[in-house]
Design an enzyme around this catalytic site. Structure first.
Site, PDB file in Angstrom:
ATOM      1  N   TYR A  77       0.853  -1.193   0.000  1.00 55.85           N
ATOM      2  CA  TYR A  77       0.000   0.000   0.000  1.00 55.85           C
ATOM      3  C   TYR A  77       0.880   1.232   0.000  1.00 55.85           C
ATOM      4  CZ  TYR A  77      -4.973  -0.591  -0.047  1.00 55.85           C
ATOM      5  OH  TYR A  77      -6.245  -0.797  -0.475  1.00 55.85           O
ATOM      6  N   GLU A 100      -0.570   4.588  -0.658  1.00 53.44           N
ATOM      7  CA  GLU A 100      -1.466   5.744  -0.844  1.00 53.44           C
ATOM      8  C   GLU A 100      -0.711   7.037  -0.579  1.00 53.44           C
ATOM      9  OE1 GLU A 100      -4.847   5.117   1.670  1.00 53.44           O
ATOM     10  OE2 GLU A 100      -5.945   4.024   0.125  1.00 53.44           O
ATOM     11  N   ASP A 125      -6.451  14.061 -25.027  1.00 50.95           N
ATOM     12  CA  ASP A 125      -6.403  12.652 -24.623  1.00 50.95           C
ATOM     13  C   ASP A 125      -5.688  11.903 -25.744  1.00 50.95           C
ATOM     14  OD1 ASP A 125      -6.803   9.984 -24.192  1.00 50.95           O
ATOM     15  OD2 ASP A 125      -8.970  10.105 -23.888  1.00 50.95           O
ATOM     16  N   THR A 155      -3.256   6.624 -22.083  1.00 43.18           N
ATOM     17  CA  THR A 155      -3.028   5.280 -21.563  1.00 43.18           C
ATOM     18  C   THR A 155      -1.538   5.009 -21.699  1.00 43.18           C
ATOM     19  OG1 THR A 155      -3.328   4.320 -23.756  1.00 43.18           O
ATOM     20  CG2 THR A 155      -5.271   4.406 -22.340  1.00 43.18           C
ATOM     21  N   LYS A 208      -0.975   1.352 -25.030  1.00 49.12           N
ATOM     22  CA  LYS A 208      -1.233   1.307 -26.471  1.00 49.12           C
ATOM     23  C   LYS A 208       0.098   1.542 -27.197  1.00 49.12           C
ATOM     24  CE  LYS A 208      -6.042   2.433 -25.585  1.00 49.12           C
ATOM     25  NZ  LYS A 208      -7.157   3.403 -25.735  1.00 49.12           N
ATOM     26  N   ARG A 264      -0.833  -1.986 -18.760  1.00 51.61           N
ATOM     27  CA  ARG A 264      -2.129  -1.305 -18.795  1.00 51.61           C
ATOM     28  C   ARG A 264      -2.149  -0.238 -17.712  1.00 51.61           C
ATOM     29  NH1 ARG A 264      -4.637  -4.205 -22.104  1.00 51.61           N
ATOM     30  NH2 ARG A 264      -6.324  -2.713 -22.192  1.00 51.61           N
TER      31      ARG A 264
HETATM   32  C1  LIG Z   1      -8.228   3.593 -24.939  1.00 49.93           C
HETATM   33  C2  LIG Z   1      -8.680   4.994 -24.682  1.00 49.93           C
HETATM   34  C3  LIG Z   1      -8.960   5.463 -23.385  1.00 49.93           C
HETATM   35  C4  LIG Z   1      -9.111   4.633 -22.152  1.00 49.93           C
HETATM   36  O1  LIG Z   1      -8.418   3.575 -21.909  1.00 49.93           O
HETATM   37  P1  LIG Z   1      -8.687   2.504 -20.759  1.00 49.93           P
HETATM   38  O2  LIG Z   1      -7.328   2.283 -20.230  1.00 49.93           O
HETATM   39  O3  LIG Z   1      -9.285   1.346 -21.457  1.00 49.93           O
HETATM   40  O4  LIG Z   1      -9.592   3.089 -19.737  1.00 49.93           O
HETATM   41  C5  LIG Z   1      -9.234   6.799 -23.219  1.00 49.93           C
HETATM   42  N1  LIG Z   1      -9.261   7.632 -24.257  1.00 49.93           N
HETATM   43  C6  LIG Z   1      -9.041   7.221 -25.518  1.00 49.93           C
HETATM   44  C7  LIG Z   1      -9.108   8.222 -26.626  1.00 49.93           C
HETATM   45  C8  LIG Z   1      -8.765   5.884 -25.772  1.00 49.93           C
HETATM   46  O5  LIG Z   1      -8.590   5.471 -27.035  1.00 49.93           O
END
Ligand SMILES: *Cc1c(COP(=O)(O)O)cnc(C)c1O
Length: 427
Positions: free
Chosen positions: A54, A56, A205, A231, A234, A240
């Protein structure tokens, strides 16, 4: 496979499934644009004893003892995140991209506030205002469209005039850009101009394109975006998770508070260690080569599919992904069928609506294809026409009927297997 052997002695049923999944990944071509194959170092860091802790709070200000190494690990992750994006503040704790967005919304807006984002079915993410998502439940989304005019040179691209018009009309608190299925370069400067005009904060984003940005294959959202979310799993090719970046000290403080204790409890320290390792990989020169190759591969795959009678939305791709409109190949061909048939042949992708798709989301007229994972295996642009041929043969056979499809999918499956043997997953 040592780890799987250990697991097998401990828990046969789960271990067998993990082994089968490893085999599935090893022997199939992963064309899902949001997936990747991490390095063994990233993979193993995610499976370490850091999960036991933990932690936090933040480095130097934890709510639990025993965090001495965790502080240092998180510091390394933050420091590398800042240098990747050339910005002043990073929060590496969000459990996922959607959590990162939720924390940023909470930091930047009062409940009920208006924000602007792309029409969701044109490539937005569910955390950008879907009705049943937190973003559509606790905030008020308004949307800007893509250009829809086949005769316009910007057909199916962002309509920056419409972005400015939506901002003028609705005066959103936040203007959101960055998408899940948009194949073109995003002009962050134009977004900032639209945001400034109505006093909105610009949030980029970059979940999909973060690795391209870090690798120099897409322009950076800095200095234009007030806040950047992404994220880490990707194109960044990490575990993740989520990440939030900003240049503003004031916003950084608000964001830290809204991630913890606002949205989350204990951070996933094993994942933060894996993020630190992945970020270290992103900072190496070889990652620039990777990002450039991802884009070249996508361009080559798009061109090869266009030659075979498919329409690539917006006429092509600038990044790692493309939306393939299947209708010109046959108006009987749906995204749902294509996804299923291609999986039989060991080619993994997802059905995806195309802009202005007449078919419902469970069916769709398109598939989304991306090259981050196959590029991590070492495939180059010369292999993309081969992949396009696999795809076309399977879909063509599918249109002729179930029997033909089974035969051809079986043949392609074997060819996919041998291509995968030639290009093993990172190990
Ligand atoms: C994949 C994605 C997310 C969120 O990803 P998670 O980790 O699955 O919550 C947010 N914004 C965009 C534009 C994405 O393509």
């Amino acid at each position: 496979m040592q780890v799987v052997d250990l697991l097998r002695r401990h828990d046969r049923s789960v271990a067998d499934l993990i082994a089968k999944e490893a085999e599935r990944q090893e022997t199939t071509l992963e064309l899902i644009a949001s997936e990747n194959h991490v390095s063994p170092a990233v993979l193993h860091a995610a499976g370490t004893c850091l999960t036991n802790k933990y932690a936090e709070g933040y480095p130097g200000a934890r709510y639990y003892g025993g965090c001495v190494y965790h502080d240092q690990v998180e510091e390394i992750a933050r420091e590398r995140a800042r240098s990747m994006f050339g910005c002043r503040f990073a929060n590496v704790q969000p459990h996922s991209g959607a959590q990162a967005n939720a924390a940023v919304f909470m930091a930047l807006m009062e409940p009920g506030a208006t924000f602007a984002s792309l029409v969701l079915k044109d490539g937005g993410h569910l955390s950008h205002g879907m009705k049943i998502n937190f973003s559509g439940t606790y905030y008020k989304p308004v949307h800007y469209p893509l250009h829809y005019d086949v005769n316009h040179p910007q057909h199916e691209r962002i309509d920056y005039d419409a972005v400015a018009a939506v901002c003028r009309e609705h005066k959103p608190k936040v203007l959101l850009c960055g998408y899940s299925a948009y194949p073109r370069v995003i002009d962050f400067k134009k977004f900032r101009e639209a945001a400034d005009q109505c006093g909105a904060l610009l949030v980029a984003d970059v979940a999909h394109i973060a690795g391209l940005i870090v690798g120099g294959a897409h322009p950076s959202p800095f200095p234009y975006a007030h806040v950047v979310t992404t994220t880490t799993h990707k194109t960044l090719r990490g575990p993740r998770g989520g990440l939030i970046l900003t240049d503003s000290e004031d916003l950084a403080k608000k964001i830290d508070r809204s991630v913890f204790p606002g949205m989350q409890g204990g951070p996933l320290m094993h994942i933060i260690a894996a993020k630190a390792i992945a970020f270290g990989e992103c900072l190496q020169d070889s990652f620039k080569t990777y990002a450039a190759q991802v884009v070249r591969n996508a361009g080559s795959l798009a061109a090869a599919l266009a030659e075979r009678g498919y329409r690539i939305t917006s006429g092509g791709t600038d990044n790692h992904l493309m939306l393939v409109d299947l209708r010109p190949r046959s108006d009987r061909l749906t995204g749902a069928d294509a996804e299923k048939w291609l999986e039989e042949a060991g080619i993994i992708c997802n059905k995806n609506g195309i802009p202005d798709d007449p078919r419902p989301p469970r069916v769709t007229s398109g598939v989304r294809l991306g090259t981050p994972a196959v590029t991590s295996r070492g495939l180059k642009e010369a292999h993309m026409p081969v992949v396009a041929d696999f795809i076309d043969r399977v879909l063509d056979a599918g249109l002729r009927g179930d029997d033909d499809r089974r035969i051809v999918a079986g043949q392609v499956r074997e060819q996919v297997r041998s291509l995968c043997r030639e290009f093993p997953m990172p190990a």
